[in-house]
Scaffold this motif. Sequence first.
Motif, short mmCIF file in Angstrom:
data_model
loop_
_atom_site.label_atom_id
_atom_site.label_comp_id
_atom_site.label_asym_id
_atom_site.label_seq_id
_atom_site.Cartn_x
_atom_site.Cartn_y
_atom_site.Cartn_z
N GLN A 281 0.81 -1.22 0.00
CA GLN A 281 0.00 0.00 0.00
C GLN A 281 0.84 1.27 0.00
OE1 GLN A 281 -2.29 0.66 3.62
NE2 GLN A 281 -0.92 -0.66 4.79
N ALA A 282 2.14 1.13 -0.26
CA ALA A 282 3.04 2.28 -0.16
C ALA A 282 2.62 3.43 -1.08
CB ALA A 282 4.48 1.85 -0.48
N ASP A 283 2.28 3.12 -2.33
CA ASP A 283 1.97 4.18 -3.29
C ASP A 283 0.69 4.94 -2.90
OD1 ASP A 283 4.22 3.60 -4.73
OD2 ASP A 283 3.19 2.37 -6.22
N VAL A 284 -0.38 4.18 -2.60
CA VAL A 284 -1.64 4.85 -2.27
C VAL A 284 -1.56 5.52 -0.90
CG1 VAL A 284 -3.16 3.50 -3.74
CG2 VAL A 284 -2.57 2.62 -1.48
N LEU A 285 -0.79 4.96 0.01
CA LEU A 285 -0.65 5.58 1.33
C LEU A 285 0.11 6.90 1.22
CD1 LEU A 285 -1.31 5.19 4.31
CD2 LEU A 285 0.82 3.91 4.56
N ALA A 286 1.03 6.98 0.27
CA ALA A 286 1.77 8.22 0.07
C ALA A 286 0.87 9.35 -0.40
CB ALA A 286 2.89 7.99 -0.95
N GLU A 287 -0.29 9.01 -0.95
CA GLU A 287 -1.24 10.02 -1.43
C GLU A 287 -2.33 10.34 -0.40
OE1 GLU A 287 -2.75 8.54 -5.08
OE2 GLU A 287 -0.85 8.74 -6.14
#
Length: 218
Positions: free
Chosen positions: A88-94
Motif C-alpha cells: 500500500q506504499a503508493d496509495v498511502l503516500a497520497e
Amino acid sequence: MDRSVQFRSILVRMSAEPRTARGRATRERILDVTTSLIGERGIAGTSLEDVRHAAGVSKSQLYLYFRDRDDLLRAVAHTTCDRVMDAQADVLAEFDSVAGVARYLAGTVALQEQRKARGGCPIGTLAGQLAETDEPARLELVAGMDRWQAGLRAGLEAMRSRGELRADADPGVLAGQVLALIQGGLLLTQIRRDTAAIRDAADGALQLIRASLDDKSL
C-alpha cells in the motif's frame, strides 16, 4: 519505534540472515510457504514438517535459517508487516488530501471485493493467533501497525500544515481512529463474508476526515 520492538526485530533478522543469494532465496521460499500454509490452515494446523515438505527443504536447512518454530513465526510476522506496508506504499503516500484519502479508502474496499470478503488483514489475522501466546511476535505486529498508523498520520499532518485541517485537529488521534475503523471493517468483512462492513468503515473514516476540515477548505 519502542526500543524493545527494535531489539526483538534485530534478533529476528540476525538469527536468519543468509550470506548468499541462494540462501536468501531459500529462506524467502520457507517464509512464503509458511505464510501460505498459515493462511490456509492457521498456525495451529501448520507444523514444521508441513513447512519442510511444502518448501522442499531438509530439516537441517530449516534449522539453519530458523532456530525453532517460534523463530519462524516471528519472522513470518515481521515479513507480513513489511509486505502489507509495501503493498500500500503508493496509495498511502497520497493520503494527504481529501481526494487521496478517498482513493485510499476506495482501494481498501475494492481489494476486499476482489477477494470476495476473504482473508481480512494479514497483520490482524496473525495477531488473533499470536498476540496472546508469543510476546516477541506480538511486538513485531505492533511495530507493523505502528508503521501503518504513522503513514496515515504523515498524510494528515501534511493536510494540517497546509491549513486544510482545523488547527485543533490531532493527526495522531485521527490516524488511530481511521486505522481502528479499517481494522474493524476488515474483521467484520472477513467473518461475515460481506463487504458491507468495510464499505461502512471506509465511509465512516472519510466522514471523520471531512468533519476535521477547516471551514475554508470545504
